[in-house]
Design a protein around this motif. Structure first.
Motif, PDB file in Angstrom:
ATOM      1  N   MET A   1     -11.085  14.339  22.367  1.00  0.00           N
ATOM      2  CA  MET A   1     -12.207  13.545  21.843  1.00  0.00           C
ATOM      3  C   MET A   1     -13.192  13.252  22.972  1.00  0.00           C
ATOM      4  SD  MET A   1     -10.843  10.873  19.033  1.00  0.00           S
ATOM      5  CE  MET A   1      -9.601  10.010  19.967  1.00  0.00           C
ATOM      6  N   PRO A   2     -14.457  13.251  22.652  1.00  0.00           N
ATOM      7  CA  PRO A   2     -15.468  13.010  23.699  1.00  0.00           C
ATOM      8  C   PRO A   2     -15.473  11.557  24.151  1.00  0.00           C
ATOM      9  CG  PRO A   2     -16.510  13.184  21.545  1.00  0.00           C
ATOM     10  CD  PRO A   2     -15.055  13.487  21.343  1.00  0.00           C
ATOM     11  N   LEU A   3     -15.965  11.392  25.360  1.00  0.00           N
ATOM     12  CA  LEU A   3     -16.031  10.071  25.965  1.00  0.00           C
ATOM     13  C   LEU A   3     -17.487   9.607  25.938  1.00  0.00           C
ATOM     14  CD1 LEU A   3     -14.042   8.175  27.456  1.00  0.00           C
ATOM     15  CD2 LEU A   3     -14.802   9.233  29.567  1.00  0.00           C
ATOM     16  N   TYR A   4     -17.687   8.393  25.487  1.00  0.00           N
ATOM     17  CA  TYR A   4     -19.038   7.851  25.431  1.00  0.00           C
ATOM     18  C   TYR A   4     -19.168   6.699  26.416  1.00  0.00           C
ATOM     19  CZ  TYR A   4     -19.298  10.466  21.085  1.00  0.00           C
ATOM     20  OH  TYR A   4     -19.270  11.462  20.161  1.00  0.00           O
ATOM     21  N   GLU A   5     -20.284   6.713  27.149  1.00  0.00           N
ATOM     22  CA  GLU A   5     -20.523   5.675  28.147  1.00  0.00           C
ATOM     23  C   GLU A   5     -21.502   4.655  27.586  1.00  0.00           C
ATOM     24  OE1 GLU A   5     -19.493   5.621  31.523  1.00  0.00           O
ATOM     25  OE2 GLU A   5     -18.136   7.274  31.110  1.00  0.00           O
ATOM     26  N   TYR A   6     -21.134   3.399  27.729  1.00  0.00           N
ATOM     27  CA  TYR A   6     -21.994   2.332  27.243  1.00  0.00           C
ATOM     28  C   TYR A   6     -22.160   1.253  28.306  1.00  0.00           C
ATOM     29  CZ  TYR A   6     -21.310   4.096  22.502  1.00  0.00           C
ATOM     30  OH  TYR A   6     -21.278   4.873  21.392  1.00  0.00           O
ATOM     31  N   ARG A   7     -23.243   0.500  28.159  1.00  0.00           N
ATOM     32  CA  ARG A   7     -23.327  -0.743  28.901  1.00  0.00           C
ATOM     33  C   ARG A   7     -23.278  -1.877  27.884  1.00  0.00           C
ATOM     34  NH1 ARG A   7     -23.610  -2.193  33.920  1.00  0.00           N
ATOM     35  NH2 ARG A   7     -24.554  -0.201  34.430  1.00  0.00           N
ATOM     36  N   CYS A   8     -22.389  -2.829  28.126  1.00  0.00           N
ATOM     37  CA  CYS A   8     -22.259  -3.949  27.201  1.00  0.00           C
ATOM     38  C   CYS A   8     -23.379  -4.954  27.481  1.00  0.00           C
ATOM     39  CB  CYS A   8     -20.903  -4.613  27.377  1.00  0.00           C
ATOM     40  SG  CYS A   8     -20.727  -6.090  26.371  1.00  0.00           S
ATOM     41  N   GLN A   9     -24.115  -5.294  26.428  1.00  0.00           N
ATOM     42  CA  GLN A   9     -25.226  -6.226  26.589  1.00  0.00           C
ATOM     43  C   GLN A   9     -24.745  -7.673  26.694  1.00  0.00           C
ATOM     44  OE1 GLN A   9     -28.712  -4.821  26.521  1.00  0.00           O
ATOM     45  NE2 GLN A   9     -27.194  -3.283  27.101  1.00  0.00           N
ATOM     46  N   SER A  10     -23.504  -7.907  26.349  1.00  0.00           N
ATOM     47  CA  SER A  10     -22.982  -9.274  26.398  1.00  0.00           C
ATOM     48  C   SER A  10     -22.394  -9.599  27.759  1.00  0.00           C
ATOM     49  CB  SER A  10     -21.914  -9.480  25.321  1.00  0.00           C
ATOM     50  OG  SER A  10     -22.515  -9.416  24.051  1.00  0.00           O
ATOM     51  N   CYS A  11     -21.511  -8.731  28.269  1.00  0.00           N
ATOM     52  CA  CYS A  11     -20.870  -9.039  29.546  1.00  0.00           C
ATOM     53  C   CYS A  11     -21.396  -8.158  30.669  1.00  0.00           C
ATOM     54  CB  CYS A  11     -19.345  -8.927  29.420  1.00  0.00           C
ATOM     55  SG  CYS A  11     -18.744  -7.234  29.194  1.00  0.00           S
ATOM     56  N   GLN A  12     -22.350  -7.263  30.348  1.00  0.00           N
ATOM     57  CA  GLN A  12     -23.016  -6.423  31.365  1.00  0.00           C
ATOM     58  C   GLN A  12     -22.082  -5.444  32.050  1.00  0.00           C
ATOM     59  OE1 GLN A  12     -26.343  -6.448  31.570  1.00  0.00           O
ATOM     60  NE2 GLN A  12     -26.246  -7.971  29.950  1.00  0.00           N
ATOM     61  N   ARG A  13     -20.933  -5.214  31.473  1.00  0.00           N
ATOM     62  CA  ARG A  13     -20.035  -4.256  32.092  1.00  0.00           C
ATOM     63  C   ARG A  13     -20.243  -2.874  31.499  1.00  0.00           C
ATOM     64  NH1 ARG A  13     -14.373  -7.111  33.680  1.00  0.00           N
ATOM     65  NH2 ARG A  13     -14.685  -8.782  32.205  1.00  0.00           N
ATOM     66  N   GLN A  14     -19.871  -1.884  32.289  1.00  0.00           N
ATOM     67  CA  GLN A  14     -19.930  -0.520  31.790  1.00  0.00           C
ATOM     68  C   GLN A  14     -18.603  -0.195  31.115  1.00  0.00           C
ATOM     69  OE1 GLN A  14     -21.462   2.279  34.600  1.00  0.00           O
ATOM     70  NE2 GLN A  14     -20.445   4.002  33.618  1.00  0.00           N
ATOM     71  N   VAL A  15     -18.680   0.347  29.916  1.00  0.00           N
ATOM     72  CA  VAL A  15     -17.450   0.688  29.212  1.00  0.00           C
ATOM     73  C   VAL A  15     -17.486   2.152  28.788  1.00  0.00           C
ATOM     74  CG1 VAL A  15     -16.744  -1.568  28.366  1.00  0.00           C
ATOM     75  CG2 VAL A  15     -18.501  -0.311  27.147  1.00  0.00           C
ATOM     76  N   SER A  16     -16.347   2.790  28.891  1.00  0.00           N
ATOM     77  CA  SER A  16     -16.200   4.156  28.418  1.00  0.00           C
ATOM     78  C   SER A  16     -15.308   4.121  27.188  1.00  0.00           C
ATOM     79  CB  SER A  16     -15.553   5.033  29.496  1.00  0.00           C
ATOM     80  OG  SER A  16     -16.347   5.013  30.650  1.00  0.00           O
ATOM     81  N   ILE A  17     -15.814   4.688  26.117  1.00  0.00           N
ATOM     82  CA  ILE A  17     -15.059   4.639  24.868  1.00  0.00           C
ATOM     83  C   ILE A  17     -14.821   6.051  24.370  1.00  0.00           C
ATOM     84  CG2 ILE A  17     -15.044   3.814  22.489  1.00  0.00           C
ATOM     85  CD1 ILE A  17     -16.878   1.558  23.392  1.00  0.00           C
ATOM     86  N   ARG A  18     -13.564   6.319  24.082  1.00  0.00           N
ATOM     87  CA  ARG A  18     -13.188   7.629  23.573  1.00  0.00           C
ATOM     88  C   ARG A  18     -13.080   7.540  22.066  1.00  0.00           C
ATOM     89  NH1 ARG A  18     -11.593  11.992  26.227  1.00  0.00           N
ATOM     90  NH2 ARG A  18     -11.419  11.051  28.281  1.00  0.00           N
ATOM     91  N   MET A  19     -13.845   8.364  21.389  1.00  0.00           N
ATOM     92  CA  MET A  19     -13.732   8.343  19.927  1.00  0.00           C
ATOM     93  C   MET A  19     -14.161   9.685  19.359  1.00  0.00           C
ATOM     94  SD  MET A  19     -16.928   5.780  19.154  1.00  0.00           S
ATOM     95  CE  MET A  19     -18.383   5.850  20.211  1.00  0.00           C
TER      96      MET A  19
END
Ligand SMILES: [Zn+2]
Length: 129
Positions: A1-19
């Motif tokens: 499954m591909p990995l998606y990179e996000y920046r969380c607007q609430s806690c400002q952390r970078q998150v990688s989500i596999r879906m």
């Protein structure tokens, strides 16, 4: 499954989500730190479309097609995958999905209908479709 990179607007952390692609289409990803769904994709639109243009130009050049049977989606998909790995850059989930579906024998028209980003104003990759 591909990995998606996000920046969380609430806690400002970078998150990688596999879906999976269907999860990406239908679901709202959640921050793994604070469970917020205010996530912003980290890939800039500008960068993606620029690399897509050059990619499409390369794909539109008949000299690059070699032994590809452009009437056979599987053949085109295989060619595009090869070209993607030769270019050595991350082609993005849309590209990977398109290639995967071409290789499964799906017609480029129906794929483009599902992934509007891919077709756009770029020249047709294979005249006659
Ligand atoms: Zn968060």
């Amino acid at each position: 499954m591909p990995l998606y990179e996000y920046r969380c607007q609430s806690c400002q952390r970078q998150v990688s989500i596999r879906m999976s692609y269907s999860e990406y289409d239908s679901g709202r990803p959640k921050c793994s730190h604070c469970q917020s769904d205010r996530l912003q994709r980290l890939i800039s639109r500008v960068r993606v479309s620029r690399s897509k243009d050059s990619r499409m130009e390369a794909l539109a050049d008949p000299a690059n097609f070699g032994d590809v049977d452009e009437n056979d989606p599987r053949s085109v998909g295989k060619f595009m995958r090869r070209m993607g790995s030769e270019m050595g850059e991350d082609m993005g989930p849309e590209f990977n999905e398109m290639v995967g579906r071409l290789e499964a024998g799906e017609s480029p028209d129906s794929i483009e209908a599902d992934i509007p980003d891919i077709g756009g104003s770029a020249p047709a990759t294979a005249p006659g479709y």
